[in-house]
Design an enzyme around this catalytic site. Structure first.
Site, PDB file in Angstrom:
ATOM      1  CB  CYS A  30      -7.339  -1.750   6.161  1.00  0.00           C
ATOM      2  SG  CYS A  30      -6.799  -1.717   4.435  1.00  0.00           S
ATOM      3  CB  CYS A  33      -0.930  -0.012   1.204  1.00  0.00           C
ATOM      4  SG  CYS A  33      -2.122   1.355   1.226  1.00  0.00           S
TER       5      CYS A  33
END
EC number: 2.8.1.13
Length: 366
Positions: free
Chosen positions: A199, A101
């Site tokens: 997440c 990410c």
């Protein structure tokens, strides 16, 4: 400078944005919509890209007094992070989605868009420091407080990305100080719990999440000699170093617990053995990058420290580029290292570079 502040909805990014404003920069806040389910609400302290987080970020931006936007990066996030996560597990590797990410979303896609729009830098709430050497080259260093240091997950940043990165929290002694500052500024996120885990798997059930997307298939659990000890419902559900949930029907001859030593996805086989067989004498990867200036001659072995997890202790090592790989030999064996993990190389407090681990060499051969 014109600065784009990436605001996750947490306390760190909010305070970082406020500090950038106080430093005299022209700051615009942006929240990245990464979830493909925009109505999702935060569960406990998991996640960092829910609708609730977006609203928290907007409230913080309003108090700080900066413009605020939401950018939809959900498709890019799915392709570069979620799909990569599934592919890596399916290949028997143990990926780190936070590294991907940072590499592909926050400091590739976001930075690219920011530069196209005329911004000079991207500001985040990471705990890390950027130091400029005597020749004007930017270096990535650990934060002043190692307990909150996040330089490991930023080890994927390149020299070009560091040139446009800003980490206002790097010299902050503690997270408690950041929370106190947020409260003094009137930011409602001052006591918001930290996000953790993955997440996009809000309930933390990685095995179940993967089973829904990859499916299940019965395979063998074997020892290092190839003897069949039990069965499993999918090799993708196992990681190197795992002890629980092995479904081995009987104990080892010496009565000691067994651990996952290797995952072989093509054979749908999981290899188990004693703890000492997890000791690794060498790691290597061909997908390596340098965080700033590379060593003058990386083919010559150099002393360094290697860190293989975000919260692991660094271990003294010797590294060099050999045969297209960054090869790292720790002074003492590393334990439970899996292909797919990221090895970050330090020289003192400086992050020198990183590699995704492609192969390991056991310190205890069969």
């Amino acid at each position: 400078m014109k600065v784009l502040a990436a605001m996750s909805g947490g306390v760190d990014s909010a305070v970082a944005a406020a500090r950038a404003v106080e430093a005299g920069h022209d700051v615009v806040g942006v929240h990245l919509a990464l979830s493909r389910m925009p109505g999702t609400l935060r569960t406990g302290s998991r996640g960092c890209c829910t609708i609730e987080d977006s609203m928290d970020a907007q409230r913080a931006a309003n108090i700080i007094g900066i413009p605020y936007y939401v950018w939809d990066f959900s498709e890019r996030f799915k392709l570069d992070v979620v799909d990569d996560f599934i592919a890596e597990y399916s290949a028997g590797r143990t990926p780190n989605p936070c590294m991907r990410c940072n590499e592909r979303i926050k400091f590739a896609a976001l930075l690219e868009k920011a530069l196209d729009l005329g911004f000079d830098a991207v500001c985040t709430g990471h705990y890390a420091a950027i130091v400029t050497d005597e020749d004007g080259n930017r270096e990535l260093h650990r934060a002043s407080a190692w307990a909150k240091d996040q330089s490991y997950v930023l080890g994927v940043l390149t020299a070009e990305q560091l040139a446009h990165a800003m980490f206002p929290l790097g010299a902050t002694p503690s997270k408690a100080e950041v929370r106190a500052e947020a409260a003094a500024r009137g930011l409602s996120v001052a006591n918001k719990p930290d996000s953790h885990d993955i997440c996009f798997i809000p309930d933390g059930d990685t095995r179940g999440w993967l089973a829904e997307r990859v499916g299940t298939a019965t395979g063998d659990i074997v020892d290092r000699e190839g003897n069949r000890l039990g069965t499993h419902e999918g090799a993708h559900a196992y990681t190197v170093g795992q002890r629980k949930g092995l479904n081995v029907g009987y104990p080892s001859p010496d009565g000691r617990p067994r651990f996952v030593l290797e995952v072989r996805p093509k054979e749908n086989t999981v290899v188990v053995g004693p703890r000492e067989a997890l000791d690794i004498a060498e790691i290597a990867g061909s997908r390596y990058t340098w965080a700033g200036m590379a060593p003058a001659d990386p083919t010559t072995p150099f002393a360094c420290e290697v860190q293989i997890r975000a919260h692991a202790d660094p271990v003294p090592a010797v590294a060099s580029v050999t045969g297209g790989e960054l090869v790292i030999r720790p002074d003492v064996p590393l334990n439970g290292v899996a292909p797919g993990q990221t090895a970050v190389v330090y020289v003192g407090t400086r992050v020198l570079g990183q590699t995704t681990i492609d192969r390991t060499v056991s310190a205890v051969p069969v």
